[in-house]
Write an enzyme that holds these catalytic residues in place. Structure first.
Site, PDB file in Angstrom:
ATOM      1  N   CYS A 260       0.809  -1.239   0.000  1.00 57.75           N
ATOM      2  CA  CYS A 260       0.000   0.000   0.000  1.00 57.75           C
ATOM      3  C   CYS A 260       0.837   1.282   0.000  1.00 57.75           C
ATOM      4  CB  CYS A 260      -0.919   0.007   1.214  1.00 57.75           C
ATOM      5  SG  CYS A 260      -2.144  -1.298   1.145  1.00 57.75           S
TER       6      CYS A 260
HETATM    7  N1  NAD Z   1      -2.516  -6.409   1.278  1.00 59.15           N
HETATM    8  C1  NAD Z   1      -2.966  -5.392   1.958  1.00 59.15           C
HETATM    9  O1  NAD Z   1      -2.590  -5.193   3.091  1.00 59.15           O
HETATM   10  C2  NAD Z   1      -3.986  -4.431   1.357  1.00 59.15           C
HETATM   11  C3  NAD Z   1      -4.644  -3.539   2.223  1.00 59.15           C
HETATM   12  C4  NAD Z   1      -5.600  -2.673   1.691  1.00 59.15           C
HETATM   13  C5  NAD Z   1      -5.875  -2.689   0.328  1.00 59.15           C
HETATM   14  N2  NAD Z   1      -5.222  -3.554  -0.509  1.00 59.15           N
HETATM   15  C6  NAD Z   1      -5.573  -3.527  -1.918  1.00 59.15           C
HETATM   16  O2  NAD Z   1      -6.392  -4.654  -2.226  1.00 59.15           O
HETATM   17  C7  NAD Z   1      -6.126  -5.123  -3.555  1.00 59.15           C
HETATM   18  C8  NAD Z   1      -5.720  -6.591  -3.514  1.00 59.15           C
HETATM   19  O3  NAD Z   1      -4.519  -6.699  -2.789  1.00 59.15           O
HETATM   20  P1  NAD Z   1      -4.019  -8.065  -2.152  1.00 59.15           P
HETATM   21  O4  NAD Z   1      -2.925  -7.700  -1.211  1.00 59.15           O
HETATM   22  O5  NAD Z   1      -5.163  -8.878  -1.656  1.00 59.15           O
HETATM   23  O6  NAD Z   1      -3.414  -8.787  -3.458  1.00 59.15           O
HETATM   24  P2  NAD Z   1      -2.899 -10.294  -3.592  1.00 59.15           P
HETATM   25  O7  NAD Z   1      -1.848 -10.281  -4.614  1.00 59.15           O
HETATM   26  O8  NAD Z   1      -2.618 -10.861  -2.235  1.00 59.15           O
HETATM   27  O9  NAD Z   1      -4.173 -11.106  -4.136  1.00 59.15           O
HETATM   28  C9  NAD Z   1      -4.777 -10.820  -5.349  1.00 59.15           C
HETATM   29  C10 NAD Z   1      -5.314 -12.120  -5.945  1.00 59.15           C
HETATM   30  O10 NAD Z   1      -6.023 -11.774  -7.135  1.00 59.15           O
HETATM   31  C11 NAD Z   1      -5.776 -12.772  -8.108  1.00 59.15           C
HETATM   32  N3  NAD Z   1      -6.070 -12.187  -9.420  1.00 59.15           N
HETATM   33  C12 NAD Z   1      -5.333 -11.325 -10.157  1.00 59.15           C
HETATM   34  N4  NAD Z   1      -5.998 -10.984 -11.276  1.00 59.15           N
HETATM   35  C13 NAD Z   1      -7.182 -11.626 -11.255  1.00 59.15           C
HETATM   36  C14 NAD Z   1      -8.291 -11.686 -12.128  1.00 59.15           C
HETATM   37  N5  NAD Z   1      -8.338 -10.962 -13.233  1.00 59.15           N
HETATM   38  N6  NAD Z   1      -9.337 -12.501 -11.794  1.00 59.15           N
HETATM   39  C15 NAD Z   1      -9.305 -13.239 -10.660  1.00 59.15           C
HETATM   40  N7  NAD Z   1      -8.269 -13.206  -9.784  1.00 59.15           N
HETATM   41  C16 NAD Z   1      -7.230 -12.424 -10.074  1.00 59.15           C
HETATM   42  C17 NAD Z   1      -4.333 -13.162  -7.896  1.00 59.15           C
HETATM   43  O11 NAD Z   1      -4.057 -14.442  -8.419  1.00 59.15           O
HETATM   44  C18 NAD Z   1      -4.225 -13.101  -6.362  1.00 59.15           C
HETATM   45  O12 NAD Z   1      -4.490 -14.374  -5.772  1.00 59.15           O
HETATM   46  C19 NAD Z   1      -5.047  -4.196  -4.115  1.00 59.15           C
HETATM   47  O13 NAD Z   1      -5.670  -3.173  -4.831  1.00 59.15           O
HETATM   48  C20 NAD Z   1      -4.405  -3.628  -2.858  1.00 59.15           C
HETATM   49  O14 NAD Z   1      -3.828  -2.359  -3.098  1.00 59.15           O
HETATM   50  C21 NAD Z   1      -4.280  -4.442  -0.011  1.00 59.15           C
END
Ligand code: NAD
Length: 419
Positions: A260
């Site tokens: 983030c």
């Molecule tokens: N990790 C954190 O602490 C956090 C906190 C707040 C917000 N976010 C936001 O949340 C969002 C997701 O982050 P995350 O950390 O969960 O990511 P991540 O990489 O842990 O998980 C994302 C998942 O989405 C899957 N994916 C990618 N493209 C896809 C598609 N087209 N269809 C289906 N699945 C798909 C990937 O295979 C992966 O398993 C981002 O925008 C991030 O900025 C993350």
């Protein structure tokens, strides 16, 4: 419809959301591109630190299943998109995963469906990018289906605040969408906060993260000149924190990491530049300062070696804790990586220790993970504490090291040198 919810993207954000929905007996499925993620979950294995295998087993017990087949969307009343929003090669937003996830939803969109985007992104994305793809087949938001943005606030490793007790901001592209999305989250989140619209909800997330980014940069810059002024910044922060209003403590460190803080403010500065044609100066300055911290740590290591009449080339440097945050396994954007690269490029012999990271390859080169921490502490020319993992609290790091640089201000003792 046979499913209350389909979560698209089962990572750090999507999986805990699915878990919380399962807990209140919603019927839930998860869609992910990764067959490894899907197979692992269906076999009861968690790949996300905040959930154990037992948690996943409990979800499966409620009927949860994961799939790589987008057709599952057709069965859903509500779809929540939690796919990654990284930076592109030129440092701008990469909405590729969002667009492809929305295209999959559009193919199976049906009347009455609620679609929510949770991925962090620049303000306007839901209206400008998501809405046209969903409406392309003739259904209209607000009348035929509902569309909202709700920022995720998950804090990996935080055992006090999770999805249920962290207030959830929700903003629809119209009033009907806001109302329907707020009612959905109200099923498993204690406090739902409605924003005026999706743009305000998108911007709220970026304000939260930019605020942290800038305040971390402020103390990082102060750390550098406080040392030259012989002022203990950690003591300064301790004193300032006693003010019961108007001050929130932020602490210096070796740089910012995670999915983030180093990334999200770029989405905002991109939007300001692209639409208004001028820079978002606070963000750009904060980035410059935070990105300079690994080089500053290298300089501090060199200064410590200098006291022993040693050069960085050939010196044994042991890095403790290489994840981006203490007590979690996530290494994304960890400042330990540029730090290791810079130390290696100057000829240092770099090793590391981290209870959460069995193998580590920061510069395309597999670094040695020390097996015997006591011996490694005693033989390193300089030990650098990057993440104060809980395991280190039981060890007298300062007493066992010849020279130790504490980048987090958590160690005490006459021999400890702080950032
Ligand atoms: N990790 C954190 O602490 C956090 C906190 C707040 C917000 N976010 C936001 O949340 C969002 C997701 O982050 P995350 O950390 O969960 O990511 P991540 O990489 O842990 O998980 C994302 C998942 O989405 C899957 N994916 C990618 N493209 C896809 C598609 N087209 N269809 C289906 N699945 C798909 C990937 O295979 C992966 O398993 C981002 O925008 C991030 O900025 C993350």
């Amino acid at each position: 419809m046979s499913l209350d919810l389909v979560v698209v993207g089962l990572g750090y954000v999507g999986l805990p959301l699915a878990q919380e929905a399962c807990r209140v007996s919603l019927t839930v499925a998860g869609l992910d591109l990764s067959a490894a993620v899907v197979d692992g979950l269906n076999n009861g294995q968690s790949h996300v630190g905040d959930l154990s295998d037992e948690d996943v087993a409990r979800m499966l017990g409620t009927g949860f299943r994961a799939t790589t087949d987008p057709a599952v969307i057709a069965e859903a009343n509500t779809v929540v998109i939690c796919v990654p929003t990284p930076l592109s090669a030129d440092g701008g937003p990469d909405l590729g995963a969002v667009r492809s996830a929305v295209a999959a939803v559009a193919e199976h969109l049906h009347p009455g469906m609620l679609v929510i985007l949770e991925s962090t992104t620049y303000p306007g994305t839901t209206e400008e990018e998501v809405l046209p793809i969903l409406e392309a087949r003739g259904l209209r938001a607000g009348d035929d289906f509902y569309l909202a943005f709700s920022p995720e606030r998950v804090d990996p490793g935080n055992t006090e605040f999770g999805i249920r007790n962290t207030p959830k901001v929700v903003g629809g592209v119209d009033d009907a969408s806001t109302t329907v999305a707020a009612a959905f989250y109200g099923k498993f989140v204690e406090t739902v906060v409605t924003a005026r619209g999706s743009r305000e909800a998108e911007m709220a997330k970026l304000l939260e993260n930019t605020y942290r980014h800038i305040n971390i940069a402020l103390v990082n810059e102060m750390a550098q000149f406080c040392r030259e002024l012989d002022i203990d910044l950690w003591d300064v922060i301790r004193c300032a924190s006693t003010k019961p209003f108007g001050f929130q403590a932020f602490y210096p460190g070796p740089g910012v990491g995670g999915h983030c803080i180093p990334i999200d403010p770029n989405y905002l500065s991109y939007k300001v530049r692209a639409e208004l044609g001028h820079p978002f100066r606070f963000v750009e300055l904060a980035q410059e300062i935070n990105n300079s911290m690994p080089a500053y740590v290298v300089q501090r290591v060199q200064e410590l070696l200098n006291e022993d009449a040693k050069a960085l080339r050939g010196a044994k440097v042991l890095l403790l804790g290489v994840t981006y945050k203490a007590d979690i396994a996530d290494q994304r954007q960890s400042p330990a990586e540029p730090l290791a690269r810079q130390l290696l490029s100057r000829g240092a012999e770099v090793t590391y220790h981290d209870p959460f990271v069995p193998t580590w390859q920061p510069a395309g080169e597999l670094l040695t993970r020390v097996a015997d921490l006591d011996t490694a502490l005693a033989t390193a020319d300089v030990v650098v504490l990057l993440q104060p993992h809980g395991q280190y609290r039981a060890i007298d790091l300062a007493g066992q090291s010849r020279r130790i640089l504490d980048t987090r201000g958590t160690l005490t003792g006459a021999d400890v040198v702080r950032l």
